[in-house]
Each structure stands twice: as structure tokens, then as C-alpha cells.
Design a protein around this motif. Structure first.
Motif, PDB file in Angstrom:
ATOM      1  N   PHE A  97      41.956  37.428  48.184  1.00  0.00           N
ATOM      2  CA  PHE A  97      43.202  37.980  47.652  1.00  0.00           C
ATOM      3  C   PHE A  97      44.152  38.466  48.750  1.00  0.00           C
ATOM      4  N   LEU A 163      40.843  34.538  38.963  1.00  0.00           N
ATOM      5  CA  LEU A 163      41.781  35.532  39.498  1.00  0.00           C
ATOM      6  C   LEU A 163      42.427  35.032  40.794  1.00  0.00           C
ATOM      7  N   ALA A 167      46.301  34.164  41.150  1.00  0.00           N
ATOM      8  CA  ALA A 167      47.119  34.950  42.083  1.00  0.00           C
ATOM      9  C   ALA A 167      47.837  34.036  43.063  1.00  0.00           C
ATOM     10  N   GLY A 180      48.569  38.734  45.699  1.00  0.00           N
ATOM     11  CA  GLY A 180      47.127  38.841  45.501  1.00  0.00           C
ATOM     12  C   GLY A 180      46.616  40.261  45.384  1.00  0.00           C
ATOM     13  N   HIS A 182      47.428  42.467  43.333  1.00  0.00           N
ATOM     14  CA  HIS A 182      47.197  42.782  41.918  1.00  0.00           C
ATOM     15  C   HIS A 182      45.828  42.260  41.466  1.00  0.00           C
ATOM     16  N   ALA A 183      45.537  41.025  41.843  1.00  0.00           N
ATOM     17  CA  ALA A 183      44.257  40.430  41.467  1.00  0.00           C
ATOM     18  C   ALA A 183      43.103  41.079  42.215  1.00  0.00           C
ATOM     19  N   ARG A 184      43.340  41.532  43.451  1.00  0.00           N
ATOM     20  CA  ARG A 184      42.280  42.192  44.221  1.00  0.00           C
ATOM     21  C   ARG A 184      41.797  43.436  43.485  1.00  0.00           C
TER      22      ARG A 184
END
Length: 197
Positions: A97, A163, A167, A180, A182-184
Motif C-alpha cells: 500500500f 484491497l 487502491a 494506498g 486508505h487501504a493500508r
């Protein structure tokens, strides 16, 4: 000059031309897309004659597959972080991410997903290769999730790669290299939850 020396010089020139062609194709494919990039444009950027280009890559699909294989071997794709021995399994997953390198402009997302989108026939050689790379990514994450003691490593891996790919795609669409993050956050929650079970 012996015939052996001549043959070696010819081989060196051939390898040099092939490398130049692939080096020229990579930024063109990334900036314009694969289908929008013509073989003449690649030959001009290399620079090689069209005859030399077609001697190395008789079909455009041959060039695209060679380009994708080189990307996979380069260590510069999203998936390459998953095999880094200097990071623990959790950190390898979370590095999926990270934003791309500062010089990676514009943001293009995952080149394998991009290729699959441009060649949507699931039976095409290009789509098949892109699919293999995405399955390999899931396999590598499954192995790392297993090392972390996840109860259902394959399911967790699918969630994590979904994810990561999502992302990367949104980062490209929105032109936000650090999307990324946000997805992390979601990945950290999934990993923490898996560790507790």
C-alpha cells in the motif's frame, strides 16, 4: 575476422536492439496504453528499423508479453515487495500500500491489470499472463499470511490483494499516488483481526 567473432558481434547487436526496443516500449505503454502505441512508434523511439523490430517481435503481442515478463522480473512492480527477505511478513504485506516512487509519474496503477483491461479476452496470451501474475500475488500473500498464523490464510490473502489492486486502480484514476494509505488502514485491521483468531 573469424566467423565466430562475427557471430558474437551480431549477437551483441541483436541483444542491444532487443533491450532498446523493450526500453522504448515501456514508457510508451505506460503513458499511452498498449493498444494506442503503434509498432512504428516503438521502432522510432528505440531507435531501430521496423525490420529489426519485427525480427525480434514478429507480432505486437510478442512485444507486450516480453514487456510484461521484464516488468515482473524487474522488482519494480507492486508484487515484488512480497519476496523481500529484509522485511517481516506483516511489513511485506503492508508495503503493498506504499505510494510509488516519486519519479513514477503519472500514476498508472498495476500494469498487469492495465494489460488485462486492454486485452479482455480471457483466452488471449496477454490476459492469461496478467492473470497468472495476479494469482501469483495472491499465492505470495497466502504464504505470508500462513507465516503470520492466520486461521484462513487464503481468504485473508484474497481480501488483502483485493484491497491492494483496488487502491492501485483508484490511485491511477484519481491520480493520487498516496491513495494506498486508505487501504493500508483496512489491511492493518484485517491483519490484527487474523492475529487474534
Amino acid at each position: 575476422m573469424s566467423s565466430t567473432t562475427t557471430a558474437k558481434k551480431t549477437q551483441r547487436r541483436g541483444r542491444g536492439a532487443r533491450e532498446r526496443i523493450l526500453a522504448a516500449a515501456a514508457p510508451l505503454f505506460a503513458q499511452q496504453g498498449i493498444n494506442a502505441t503503434g509498432m512504428e512508434q516503438v521502432a522510432e523511439a528505440a531507435p531501430v528499423s521496423k525490420r529489426t523490430l519485427y525480427a525480434h517481435f514478429p507480432l505486437k503481442s510478442d512485444l507486450v508479453i516480453a514487456h510484461l515478463r521484464e516488468l515482473a522480473a524487474s522488482g519494480l512492480t507492486l508484487e515484488s515487495v512480497l519476496t523481500r527477505e529484509d522485511l517481516d511478513p506483516r511489513e511485506r504485506i503492508l508495503r503493498l500500500f506504499d505510494p510509488p516512487a516519486p519519479d513514477a509519474n503519472p500514476v498508472r496503477g498495476c500494469p498487469f491489470i492495465d494489460a488485462a483491461v486492454e486485452f479482455p479476452d480471457p483466452l488471449s496470451e496477454i490476459h492469461t499472463y496478467a492473470c497468472e501474475q495476479k494469482l501469483l500475488m495472491a499465492q505470495l500473500v497466502t504464504e505470508l499470511a500462513t507465516e503470520l498464523g492466520a486461521a484462513e490464510p487464503a481468504a485473508l490473502a484474497e481480501q488483502l490483494v483485493t484491497l491492494a489492486d483496488g487502491a492501485a486502480s483508484r490511485a491511477m484514476v484519481l491520480n493520487q499516488p498516496d491513495y494506498g494509505r486508505h487501504a493500508r488502514t483496512a489491511a492493518e485491521i484485517l491483519l490484527d483481526r487474523a492475529a487474534r483468531h
